[in-house]
Design an enzyme around this catalytic site. Structure first.
Site, PDB file in Angstrom:
ATOM      1  N   SER A 184     -37.264 -42.877 -20.010  1.00 24.61           N
ATOM      2  CA  SER A 184     -36.174 -41.907 -19.865  1.00 24.61           C
ATOM      3  C   SER A 184     -35.449 -41.693 -21.185  1.00 24.61           C
ATOM      4  O   SER A 184     -34.844 -42.622 -21.738  1.00 24.61           O
ATOM      5  CB  SER A 184     -35.180 -42.386 -18.810  1.00 24.61           C
ATOM      6  OG  SER A 184     -34.059 -41.522 -18.768  1.00 24.61           O
ATOM      7  N   HIS A 229     -39.587 -38.777 -19.453  1.00 19.87           N
ATOM      8  CA  HIS A 229     -38.644 -38.402 -18.397  1.00 19.87           C
ATOM      9  C   HIS A 229     -37.374 -37.828 -19.017  1.00 19.87           C
ATOM     10  O   HIS A 229     -36.755 -38.452 -19.890  1.00 19.87           O
ATOM     11  CB  HIS A 229     -38.298 -39.636 -17.562  1.00 19.87           C
ATOM     12  CG  HIS A 229     -37.564 -39.344 -16.288  1.00 19.87           C
ATOM     13  ND1 HIS A 229     -38.190 -38.911 -15.148  1.00 19.87           N
ATOM     14  CD2 HIS A 229     -36.244 -39.423 -15.994  1.00 19.87           C
ATOM     15  CE1 HIS A 229     -37.304 -38.755 -14.198  1.00 19.87           C
ATOM     16  NE2 HIS A 229     -36.104 -39.040 -14.677  1.00 19.87           N
ATOM     17  N   ASP A 286     -33.669 -36.340 -18.122  1.00 16.57           N
ATOM     18  CA  ASP A 286     -32.606 -36.214 -17.118  1.00 16.57           C
ATOM     19  C   ASP A 286     -31.611 -35.142 -17.536  1.00 16.57           C
ATOM     20  O   ASP A 286     -30.883 -35.307 -18.522  1.00 16.57           O
ATOM     21  CB  ASP A 286     -31.873 -37.550 -16.961  1.00 16.57           C
ATOM     22  CG  ASP A 286     -32.729 -38.604 -16.285  1.00 16.57           C
ATOM     23  OD1 ASP A 286     -33.226 -38.332 -15.179  1.00 16.57           O
ATOM     24  OD2 ASP A 286     -32.900 -39.690 -16.861  1.00 16.57           O
ATOM     25  N   MET A 312     -28.248 -33.188 -16.548  1.00 16.25           N
ATOM     26  CA  MET A 312     -27.064 -33.356 -15.692  1.00 16.25           C
ATOM     27  C   MET A 312     -26.043 -32.265 -15.992  1.00 16.25           C
ATOM     28  O   MET A 312     -25.862 -31.885 -17.148  1.00 16.25           O
ATOM     29  CB  MET A 312     -26.425 -34.724 -15.932  1.00 16.25           C
ATOM     30  CG  MET A 312     -27.375 -35.893 -15.806  1.00 16.25           C
ATOM     31  SD  MET A 312     -26.530 -37.448 -16.203  1.00 16.25           S
ATOM     32  CE  MET A 312     -27.924 -38.575 -16.235  1.00 16.25           C
ATOM     33  N   MET A 366     -30.613 -33.110 -12.266  1.00 19.37           N
ATOM     34  CA  MET A 366     -29.496 -33.610 -11.459  1.00 19.37           C
ATOM     35  C   MET A 366     -28.397 -32.554 -11.521  1.00 19.37           C
ATOM     36  O   MET A 366     -27.317 -32.775 -12.058  1.00 19.37           O
ATOM     37  CB  MET A 366     -28.985 -34.940 -12.011  1.00 19.37           C
ATOM     38  CG  MET A 366     -30.031 -36.023 -12.131  1.00 19.37           C
ATOM     39  SD  MET A 366     -29.271 -37.571 -12.694  1.00 19.37           S
ATOM     40  CE  MET A 366     -30.724 -38.500 -13.176  1.00 19.37           C
ATOM     41  N   MET A 395     -34.143 -42.594  -6.378  1.00 18.77           N
ATOM     42  CA  MET A 395     -33.130 -43.128  -7.273  1.00 18.77           C
ATOM     43  C   MET A 395     -32.760 -44.535  -6.815  1.00 18.77           C
ATOM     44  O   MET A 395     -32.356 -44.736  -5.671  1.00 18.77           O
ATOM     45  CB  MET A 395     -31.889 -42.236  -7.293  1.00 18.77           C
ATOM     46  CG  MET A 395     -32.106 -40.853  -7.893  1.00 18.77           C
ATOM     47  SD  MET A 395     -32.700 -40.908  -9.609  1.00 18.77           S
ATOM     48  CE  MET A 395     -31.370 -41.812 -10.429  1.00 18.77           C
ATOM     49  N   ASP A 445     -36.492 -44.524 -10.401  1.00 22.53           N
ATOM     50  CA  ASP A 445     -35.667 -44.429 -11.604  1.00 22.53           C
ATOM     51  C   ASP A 445     -34.359 -45.166 -11.377  1.00 22.53           C
ATOM     52  O   ASP A 445     -33.638 -44.878 -10.424  1.00 22.53           O
ATOM     53  CB  ASP A 445     -35.392 -42.950 -11.915  1.00 22.53           C
ATOM     54  CG  ASP A 445     -34.572 -42.762 -13.188  1.00 22.53           C
ATOM     55  OD1 ASP A 445     -34.326 -43.746 -13.900  1.00 22.53           O
ATOM     56  OD2 ASP A 445     -34.192 -41.608 -13.462  1.00 22.53           O
ATOM     57  N   SER A 484     -33.014 -47.810 -20.606  1.00 27.95           N
ATOM     58  CA  SER A 484     -32.467 -48.842 -21.491  1.00 27.95           C
ATOM     59  C   SER A 484     -33.463 -49.957 -21.758  1.00 27.95           C
ATOM     60  O   SER A 484     -33.568 -50.458 -22.892  1.00 27.95           O
ATOM     61  CB  SER A 484     -31.192 -49.426 -20.868  1.00 27.95           C
ATOM     62  OG  SER A 484     -30.220 -48.429 -20.689  1.00 27.95           O
TER      63      SER A 484
END
Length: 215
Positions: A7, A32, A34, A36, A67, A136, A174, A197
């Site tokens: 990610s 990946h 994300d 938002m 998201m 999630m 995820d 992370s």
């Protein structure tokens, strides 16, 4: 082997070129992303200028996770990125079947994401139409959160639903994917591990990706 989709949310944004170069060299299967909007989730990540820059240099298939509210508005822009997978939240789509059809018509694979509190039974009438389900395992919006233990049983329930319906959908997870949780998720039936992370903050990210793939 398990598919691995690091990610980008956990990457060093001051040195994205270096981070993408590491992904390109690594055994990662996808990247990946994300996205938002600060409305559907309480955070804002990055938009199309960053997505386009990443797409121009990344040699891995793009796994785009929206998201956001009304993600169907961005199907054509996502297609222009060359994205392989467009992932939308069940909770954000009023007409989910239509959205999935439009993603497929645009030439992409369609993924559906469930928040931690959304039961897998909500997918019963759509599971045969999707290419992947993303569960999630943290509440969406921020990286580095603690893994929600119920996710293991949820993966098992989803695997049972997929098998019962004869679906070919992959299962992706995820949130909180690391050394302790990743093997348990794979044993439960996960096909794709998203890790932020744990990968990008590691001393040797490429080795971590290799170890995840070998689970």
């Amino acid at each position: 082997m398990t598919l691995v989709s690091p990610s980008l949310l956990a990457a060093d944004f001051l040195h994205l070129d270096r981070e993408i170069d590491m992904i390109n060299r690594s055994e990662a299967d996808w990247l990946h992303l994300d996205v938002m909007d600060g409305s559907f989730v309480p955070n804002i990540s990055f938009g199309f200028p960053v997505l386009e820059a990443v797409a121009s240099v990344c040699r891995k298939p793009l796994d785009v996770h929206y998201m956001i509210e009304r993600p169907e508005r961005y199907i054509q822009q996502t297609r222009k990125l060359g994205a392989m997978m467009m992932n939308v939240h069940l909770e954000a789509c009023v007409h989910l079947h239509r959205t999935i059809e439009e993603i497929h018509q645009a030439g992409m694979k369609a993924g559906v994401t469930l928040n931690p509190s959304t039961p897998v039974a909500m997918l019963e009438d759509i599971i045969g139409d999707v290419d992947m389900v993303l569960l999630m395992s943290v509440n969406p919006g921020f990286g580095g959160q603690r893994f929600i233990e119920n996710t293991i049983d949820k993966v098992k329930r989803l695997r049972q639903l997929i098998d019962a319906k004869g679906s070919r959908a992959l299962i992706e997870v995820d949130g909180g994917v690391q050394q302790e949780t990743a093997p348990r998720l794979v044993r439960a039936g996960v096909d794709v591990l998203v890790s932020g992370s744990y990968v990008f903050k590691a001393a040797n990210p490429e080795q971590v990706i290799h170890e995840l793939k070998c689970l």
